[in-house]
Design a protein around this motif. Structure first.
Motif, PDB file in Angstrom:
ATOM      1  N   VAL A  38       4.601  10.880  -1.518  1.00 15.52           N
ATOM      2  CA  VAL A  38       5.104  10.075  -2.901  1.00 15.52           C
ATOM      3  C   VAL A  38       5.697   9.993  -3.656  1.00 15.52           C
ATOM      4  O   VAL A  38       6.995  10.299  -3.738  1.00 15.52           O
ATOM      5  CB  VAL A  38       3.223  10.652  -3.115  1.00 15.52           C
ATOM      6  N   TYR A  39       5.996   9.078  -4.886  1.00 12.55           N
ATOM      7  CA  TYR A  39       7.008   8.636  -5.599  1.00 12.55           C
ATOM      8  C   TYR A  39       6.403   8.246  -7.021  1.00 12.55           C
ATOM      9  O   TYR A  39       5.202   7.521  -6.668  1.00 12.55           O
ATOM     10  CB  TYR A  39       8.370   8.279  -4.640  1.00 12.55           C
ATOM     11  N   VAL A  42       4.276   5.026  -6.773  1.00 14.91           N
ATOM     12  CA  VAL A  42       3.592   4.612  -5.855  1.00 14.91           C
ATOM     13  C   VAL A  42       2.406   4.585  -5.931  1.00 14.91           C
ATOM     14  O   VAL A  42       1.168   4.598  -7.050  1.00 14.91           O
ATOM     15  CB  VAL A  42       3.238   6.676  -5.580  1.00 14.91           C
ATOM     16  N   LYS A  43       1.343   3.311  -5.106  1.00 11.74           N
ATOM     17  CA  LYS A  43       0.691   3.242  -5.029  1.00 11.74           C
ATOM     18  C   LYS A  43      -1.012   4.130  -5.217  1.00 11.74           C
ATOM     19  O   LYS A  43      -0.432   4.273  -3.731  1.00 11.74           O
ATOM     20  CB  LYS A  43      -0.629   1.922  -4.589  1.00 11.74           C
ATOM     21  N   ASP A  46      -2.675   3.994  -1.975  1.00 10.56           N
ATOM     22  CA  ASP A  46      -2.155   4.050  -0.528  1.00 10.56           C
ATOM     23  C   ASP A  46      -1.882   5.426  -0.083  1.00 10.56           C
ATOM     24  O   ASP A  46      -2.129   5.947   0.373  1.00 10.56           O
ATOM     25  CB  ASP A  46      -0.736   3.789  -0.675  1.00 10.56           C
ATOM     26  N   SER A  70       6.674  15.558  -2.850  1.00  8.24           N
ATOM     27  CA  SER A  70       7.998  14.021  -3.541  1.00  8.24           C
ATOM     28  C   SER A  70       9.339  15.240  -3.274  1.00  8.24           C
ATOM     29  O   SER A  70       9.373  15.502  -2.285  1.00  8.24           O
ATOM     30  CB  SER A  70       7.604  14.155  -4.475  1.00  8.24           C
ATOM     31  N   SER A  78       2.039   7.528 -10.890  1.00  8.80           N
ATOM     32  CA  SER A  78       1.493   6.175  -9.869  1.00  8.80           C
ATOM     33  C   SER A  78       1.615   5.163 -10.335  1.00  8.80           C
ATOM     34  O   SER A  78       1.664   4.941 -11.933  1.00  8.80           O
ATOM     35  CB  SER A  78      -0.069   6.284  -8.947  1.00  8.80           C
ATOM     36  N   SER A  79       1.765   3.685  -9.898  1.00 10.79           N
ATOM     37  CA  SER A  79       2.147   3.196 -10.271  1.00 10.79           C
ATOM     38  C   SER A  79       0.788   2.126 -11.851  1.00 10.79           C
ATOM     39  O   SER A  79       1.325   1.594 -12.319  1.00 10.79           O
ATOM     40  CB  SER A  79       1.713   1.947  -8.976  1.00 10.79           C
ATOM     41  N   ALA A 102       3.767   6.921   1.771  1.00 11.95           N
ATOM     42  CA  ALA A 102       2.928   5.513   1.046  1.00 11.95           C
ATOM     43  C   ALA A 102       3.764   4.687   0.268  1.00 11.95           C
ATOM     44  O   ALA A 102       4.550   4.404  -0.004  1.00 11.95           O
ATOM     45  CB  ALA A 102       2.027   6.349  -0.578  1.00 11.95           C
ATOM     46  N   GLY A 104       4.237   0.722  -2.359  1.00 12.22           N
ATOM     47  CA  GLY A 104       4.788   0.660  -3.681  1.00 12.22           C
ATOM     48  C   GLY A 104       4.314  -0.726  -4.618  1.00 12.22           C
ATOM     49  O   GLY A 104       5.396  -1.270  -3.876  1.00 12.22           O
ATOM     50  N   GLY A 136       5.025   1.184   2.130  1.00 11.48           N
ATOM     51  CA  GLY A 136       5.655   2.511   3.082  1.00 11.48           C
ATOM     52  C   GLY A 136       6.864   1.847   4.450  1.00 11.48           C
ATOM     53  O   GLY A 136       7.456   2.343   4.350  1.00 11.48           O
TER      54      GLY A 136
END
Length: 357
Positions: A38-39, A42-43, A46, A70, A78-79, A102, A104, A136
């Motif tokens: 994740v980052y 990220v959605k 997802d 991460s 998240s987004s 995932a 985004g 992704g």
């Protein structure tokens, strides 16, 4: 969102020579470790969608352990602004059985950060199988993991993935694609479809059906991404002559749009026009006209027209010809499509009888 720390199933170990489906050997005493990268941006679905599938599978007897990572090991946002607590970074993860990236909304609009690409490459080299959810796939592609492979992503940006990675065969209508030990899935909720497919590889169809029932989703939904795409949302042709064809067909869908007639309208020879279509759109004029009419028919069905009306208004010579295109493109009939995407308002209107006059 806290990370999910539940056990996970043994890795698939064999391929059935008849079906090509992976068969679980159930021999490992250790949980099947699923690492999700994740980052920031990220959605959330997802991440949460596939994680819920694996967690639900554990309640049905599977043995998955899910860890969120991460690139730096720092928690991410998240987004939609919800914070996601992670378990570590790429370097701290020894050898995941399954590694998922995932998607985004920020990709492919922005350049993919170097640390994200490096983390992806690091985890992919250690994992038994690698997958992506939604955009992704762009991160896998940036890490060189889609070279020479088949892949998919969200229908709206599939053409960008194909342009960015010309050595990747992008399948824009697929819900998910498996190429060897690399998996890619379509937009957002398709991560659930992919996770169910992975569970089936590991534990077979019976447990997977139980998981799907508990989550109230299909084990394998009918049709591809096209059924969800907005009509006429593909990238417009760059060539002015080809853009005029869209306008011609849209203005008069039932008109004569044969190759000869289109060439006459545009003052181009049939050969030149055919070459333009092949070079820019990788299709034929007749096929392109049919797809414009198909998109129009979907829009008409969405608006409440019946299938016969939609066929006529969109320029199809008969309902049967429209039905054949729906079967080819979506693997369903126009009436099934309309029922599936009927709005709640229209559905309620059908249930409530009209008041007496």
């Amino acid at each position: 969102m806290p990370s999910i720390e539940r056990p996970a199933p043994p890795r698939s170990g064999h391929e059935s020579p008849e079906s090509g489906q992976a068969v679980s050997v159930h021999s490992s005493p250790h949980p099947h470790r699923v690492a999700v990268l994740v980052y920031d941006g990220v959605k959330l679905l997802d991440v949460a969608g596939p994680a819920e599938v694996f967690a639900e599978a554990n309640l049905c007897g599977a043995d998955y352990q899910i860890v969120l990572l991460s690139p730096t090991g720092a928690d991410v946002a998240s987004s939609i602004g919800i914070k996601i607590s992670v378990d570590g970074n790429a370097e701290s993860e020894p050898a995941p059985d399954t590694f998922l990236v995932a998607g985004g909304d920020i990709y492919p609009r922005t350049a993919i950060a170097r640390d994200l690409v490096e983390a992806t490459g690091t985890l992919a080299t250690r994992a038994a199988r690698v997958g992506s959810i939604c955009t992704g796939a762009f991160i896998l592609g940036a890490a060189g993991l889609l070279e020479g492979k088949r892949a998919t992503t969200h229908w709206k940006v599939a053409h960008q993935l194909a342009a960015r990675h010309p050595n990747t065969v992008v399948e824009p209508d697929a819900i998910y694609v498996r190429d060897g030990t690399t998996y890619t899935s379509a937009g957002v909720s398709a991560g659930i479809d992919l996770a169910l497919a992975l569970v089936e590889e590991d534990y077979g169809p019976d447990l997977t059906r139980d998981v799907a029932r508990r989550l109230v989703v299909y084990v394998q939904r009918a049709g591809g991404q096209s059924q969800f795409s907005a009509p006429l949302q593909g990238p417009p042709p760059r060539t002015p002559a080809l853009r005029r064809i869209v306008n011609l067909v849209t203005a008069d869908p039932a008109g004569n749009h044969s190759l000869t007639e289109l060439g006459r309208h545009l003052n181009l020879s049939p050969r030149h026009l055919t070459r333009l279509f092949r070079d820019e759109l990788s299709t034929t004029p007749a096929r392109y006209v049919e797809l414009i009419r198909f998109d129009m028919a979907k829009a008409l069905l969405d608006q409440g027209h019946n299938a016969t009306q939609a066929a006529s208004l969109a320029g199809f010579p008969s309902y049967e010809s429209l039905r054949r295109v729906f079967a080819r493109e979506l693997m369903m009939t126009p009436s099934v499509y309309q029922r599936r995407f009927s709005t709640a308002h229209r559905a309620d209107a059908r249930k409530v009888p009209a008041p007496p006059t």
